[in-house]
Design a protein around this motif. Structure first.
Motif, PDB file in Angstrom:
ATOM      1  N   HIS A  36      33.648  47.090  38.364  1.00  0.00           N
ATOM      2  CA  HIS A  36      32.464  46.363  38.822  1.00  0.00           C
ATOM      3  C   HIS A  36      32.005  46.805  40.206  1.00  0.00           C
ATOM      4  O   HIS A  36      31.123  46.191  40.790  1.00  0.00           O
ATOM      5  N   VAL A  37      32.629  47.856  40.726  1.00  0.00           N
ATOM      6  CA  VAL A  37      32.237  48.372  42.040  1.00  0.00           C
ATOM      7  C   VAL A  37      30.883  49.059  41.918  1.00  0.00           C
ATOM      8  O   VAL A  37      30.609  49.773  40.954  1.00  0.00           O
TER       9      VAL A  37
ATOM     10  N   LEU B 263      34.086  35.413  36.105  1.00  0.00           N
ATOM     11  CA  LEU B 263      33.415  35.808  37.342  1.00  0.00           C
ATOM     12  C   LEU B 263      34.142  36.989  37.948  1.00  0.00           C
ATOM     13  O   LEU B 263      35.359  37.104  37.848  1.00  0.00           O
ATOM     14  N   HIS B 264      33.388  37.841  38.555  1.00  0.00           N
ATOM     15  CA  HIS B 264      33.993  38.976  39.242  1.00  0.00           C
ATOM     16  C   HIS B 264      33.167  39.312  40.475  1.00  0.00           C
ATOM     17  O   HIS B 264      31.991  38.987  40.556  1.00  0.00           O
ATOM     18  N   LEU B 265      33.816  39.927  41.404  1.00  0.00           N
ATOM     19  CA  LEU B 265      33.130  40.405  42.601  1.00  0.00           C
ATOM     20  C   LEU B 265      32.628  41.817  42.327  1.00  0.00           C
ATOM     21  O   LEU B 265      33.289  42.591  41.646  1.00  0.00           O
ATOM     22  N   SER B 266      31.489  42.129  42.857  1.00  0.00           N
ATOM     23  CA  SER B 266      30.965  43.481  42.742  1.00  0.00           C
ATOM     24  C   SER B 266      30.758  44.049  44.144  1.00  0.00           C
ATOM     25  O   SER B 266      29.661  43.989  44.694  1.00  0.00           O
ATOM     26  N   PRO B 267      31.828  44.569  44.719  1.00  0.00           N
ATOM     27  CA  PRO B 267      31.675  45.127  46.060  1.00  0.00           C
ATOM     28  C   PRO B 267      30.821  46.389  46.018  1.00  0.00           C
ATOM     29  O   PRO B 267      30.751  47.078  44.997  1.00  0.00           O
TER      30      PRO B 267
END
Length: 177
Positions: free
Chosen positions: A55-56, A3-7
């Motif tokens: 992932h930005v 899982l990763h955050l995509s700001p």
């Protein structure tokens, strides 16, 4: 499963960021950050720890995309957004007036006021409507009318005229010592 955050990072008016001889090009790091492969191990000179910015999601605005370097432009998907129509402008004005009505409860706009303001940019619309609200409140009135708006515009015109004349330090009438 990873899982990763995509700001989402929004860069407003990117075309106005100009290189300075003392500091270099402020947009240079974007060349690396906008490529997922190189962004995944990005290390800035001011913050030397490597970060994964792969992932930005980058969103940028520009008034003139031609002022951006071609390599930077090629890293964006460009959408051309046309100016709003008169009807859309009036919708924007209604939205601004509605928010102002929420902030300054008890005051409302006469139906003739909003069309007069709708051709101005949104920032100016808000300024004019806020000043007209203040005029109406000053007179103890609950409805902002055309007369309040005219007072604001006339006052603004007088101020602009005075500012063109300078600060009053003209050489006329100056006596030598």
């Amino acid at each position: 499963m990873v899982l990763h955050l995509s700001p989402i990072i929004a860069l407003d008016e990117l075309d106005k960021a100009m290189p300075r001889h003392n500091y270099g090009d402020p947009l240079a790091p974007l060349h690396t950050l906008l490529e997922p492969e190189s962004a995944s191990s990005f290390a800035d000179g001011c913050f030397p720890l490597p970060i994964d910015a792969g992932h930005v999601i980058w969103i940028a605005t520009a008034n003139d995309v031609d002022r951006l370097a071609a390599p930077l432009r090629s890293r964006f998907l460009i959408f051309d957004i046309s100016n709003p129509t008169s009807e859309e402008r009036l919708g924007i004005t209604h939205s601004i007036a509605s928010r102002l009505g929420d902030e300054y409860w008890g005051l409302e706009f006469d139906s003739e006021v909003l069309p007069l303001v709708s051709e101005y940019p949104p920032r100016v619309q808000r300024q004019l409507l806020t000043a007209a609200l203040a005029r109406a409140a000053r007179y103890g009135e609950s409805t902002v009318g055309v007369e309040h708006l005219r007072e604001v515009v006339e006052r603004g015109n007088r101020i602009n005229e005075q500012s063109r004349r300078g600060l009053g330090f003209a050489s006329a009438g100056r006596q030598s010592v």
